[in-house]
Design an enzyme around this catalytic site. Structure first.
Site, PDB file in Angstrom:
ATOM      1  N   TYR A 131      -8.664 -13.671  40.641  1.00 24.43           N
ATOM      2  CA  TYR A 131      -7.966 -14.099  41.861  1.00 24.43           C
ATOM      3  C   TYR A 131      -7.927 -12.926  42.837  1.00 24.43           C
ATOM      4  CZ  TYR A 131      -6.292 -18.106  39.171  1.00 24.43           C
ATOM      5  OH  TYR A 131      -6.222 -19.249  38.416  1.00 24.43           O
ATOM      6  N   SER A 132      -8.319 -13.187  44.079  1.00 23.35           N
ATOM      7  CA  SER A 132      -8.220 -12.163  45.115  1.00 23.35           C
ATOM      8  C   SER A 132      -6.756 -11.800  45.326  1.00 23.35           C
ATOM      9  CB  SER A 132      -8.811 -12.676  46.432  1.00 23.35           C
ATOM     10  OG  SER A 132     -10.179 -12.963  46.294  1.00 23.35           O
ATOM     11  N   CYS A 188     -14.582 -15.414  52.752  1.00 17.86           N
ATOM     12  CA  CYS A 188     -13.919 -15.593  51.470  1.00 17.86           C
ATOM     13  C   CYS A 188     -13.415 -17.026  51.361  1.00 17.86           C
ATOM     14  CB  CYS A 188     -12.765 -14.606  51.301  1.00 17.86           C
ATOM     15  SG  CYS A 188     -12.109 -14.551  49.610  1.00 17.86           S
ATOM     16  N   GLU A 203     -17.345 -12.998  49.503  1.00 20.94           N
ATOM     17  CA  GLU A 203     -16.755 -13.262  48.184  1.00 20.94           C
ATOM     18  C   GLU A 203     -16.388 -14.742  48.131  1.00 20.94           C
ATOM     19  OE1 GLU A 203     -14.138 -10.526  45.663  1.00 20.94           O
ATOM     20  OE2 GLU A 203     -12.693 -11.857  46.625  1.00 20.94           O
ATOM     21  N   TYR A 216     -16.278 -18.440  45.554  1.00 23.46           N
ATOM     22  CA  TYR A 216     -16.056 -18.804  44.148  1.00 23.46           C
ATOM     23  C   TYR A 216     -16.162 -20.311  43.966  1.00 23.46           C
ATOM     24  CZ  TYR A 216     -11.609 -18.707  46.683  1.00 23.46           C
ATOM     25  OH  TYR A 216     -10.626 -18.845  47.652  1.00 23.46           O
TER      26      TYR A 216
END
Length: 381
Positions: free
Chosen positions: A158-159, A339, A379, A381
């Site tokens: 998790y960022s 992101c 980034e 996901y």
């Protein structure tokens, strides 16, 4: 993500930023005595308290652990030795030997009309798992790995949604922005708990005092370049992808960091479904009022706004709207960050390619140059 460790007992005077009654009002309109986590606004002064108050998880429009400042006064941070490292910390704790941290608070960030719940989770690591802005924590949820009986669950990354000083400004906490992953059966339309996201539900269901297994920190691609404090940073996020950008912006505009005095331009594009889905909106709006020459904030609300073609407004539509300006900033050395869910990138890449061609440029060549210059940060996901 027990009680939070006591923070330094100092006070910073600043006027209270009252809610304007907009979509992210946080329910504190007209009140000058407001508690945000372990800090409270009392008659216009930000004071550190020793206890951590927690709001109801499902209260609508909660802006948690944030500080509203209507003036340019900033918050002191400590310990300043967190600034002295030449390289970011990496994998201080690994999956085989994770760090046991403590949940401080779990608060809902969204309103009742948001399609799904997103939580802000503050974790007390006691200063033992330091990190830099833009890095990620790993979380190991409890239980067995269903594919490897007897083995622990896999790590979920998790960022981190706070600066290295955390939401208490004392270097002892880190915050995560987590959307609860819920599965609905397409035939019945009912929730199937057996298919829900294991880690996101564990985190969103956590209570203060619960223990959590942390790994990391990890990641270097999203680190905030600070060599030039007057640089331009263009941040493009969908949903919880706003997490690292919240850390950047707090460092730029909220915290009094002696060795980083930001004087450049930070431009945030945030794509979510509707107004109730906006994350940290009051924080970002307050920066807009305090630093109009240094911060820009554009929202793409897919279920409320229309693009130029009359379709839903997605973040790539906002990028196209400001494409000439964005390309000029990139030509001048601006950093651009992406992101969020990986599904955001094809639409964005297509838009950037279309804009480049319209300008008589090759997007492939431009992208290669941006990567070579370390201006391109992704980034997903």
């Amino acid at each position: 993500m027990a009680t939070a460790a006591a923070a330094s007992r100092v006070a910073v005077s600043a006027p209270v930023f009252g809610s304007d009654g907009g979509a992210r009002s946080s329910g504190i309109k007209g009140n000058n005595n407001v508690s945000f986590g372990s800090k409270s606004w009392v008659g216009g002064t930000l004071a550190w308290e020793s206890s951590c108050s927690v709001r109801p998880r499902h209260a609508s429009k909660v802006l948690c652990m944030s500080v509203q400042q209507a003036s340019r006064s900033k918050v002191s941070v400590a310990p300043l030795h967190l600034e002295s490292a030449k390289e970011p910390p990496l994998n201080t704790y690994k999956p085989k030997e994770p760090f046991t941290a403590t949940i401080v608070s779990v608060e809902s960030l969204v309103g009742p009309k948001a399609p799904g719940e997103t939580c802000h989770i503050v974790i007390d690591h006691g200063g033992n798992v330091p990190y830099w802005e833009g890095q990620s924590y790993g979380v190991i949820p409890p239980g067995e790995n269903p594919k490897k009986p007897g083995a622990p669950q896999n790590v979920r990354l998790y960022s981190i949604a706070s600066t290295r000083y955390g939401d208490n400004f004392d270097g002892r906490t880190g915050s995560l922005c987590v959307r609860r992953a819920v599965y609905y059966d397409p035939e019945t339309g009912k929730e199937d708990p057996s298919k829900n996201g294991v880690c996101s539900n564990f985190l969103c269901n956590s209570k203060p005092g619960d223990k959590i297994q942390l790994t990391g920190p990890s990641g270097k691609i999203m680190l905030l370049p600070e060599e030039d404090p007057n640089a331009t940073h263009i941040m493009i996020a969908t949903g919880t992808g706003v997490a690292p950008f919240r850390g950047y912006l707090r460092r730029m505009f909220m915290e009094d960091v002696p060795n980083y005095r930001f004087g450049g331009l930070a431009w945030l594009f945030l794509g979510v479904a509707n107004s109730d889905s906006l994350l940290y909106d009051e924080e970002f709006t307050s920066y807009l009022k305090q630093y109009p020459d240094n911060f820009r904030y554009d929202k793409a609300l897919s279920r409320e706004q229309k693009n130029r073609s009359g379709g839903k407004m997605y973040v790539q539509d906002k990028i196209e709207e400001y494409s000439d300006e964005i390309f000029k900033l990139l030509d001048g050395g601006a950093h651009i960050y992406f992101c969020g869910l990986k599904g955001m990138m094809p639409g964005i890449q297509d838009t950037l390619k279309k804009v480049a061609e319209r300008r008589g440029e090759s997007w492939d060549q431009k992208l290669a140059q941006l990567k070579k210059n370390k201006q391109w940060h992704v980034e997903v996901y």
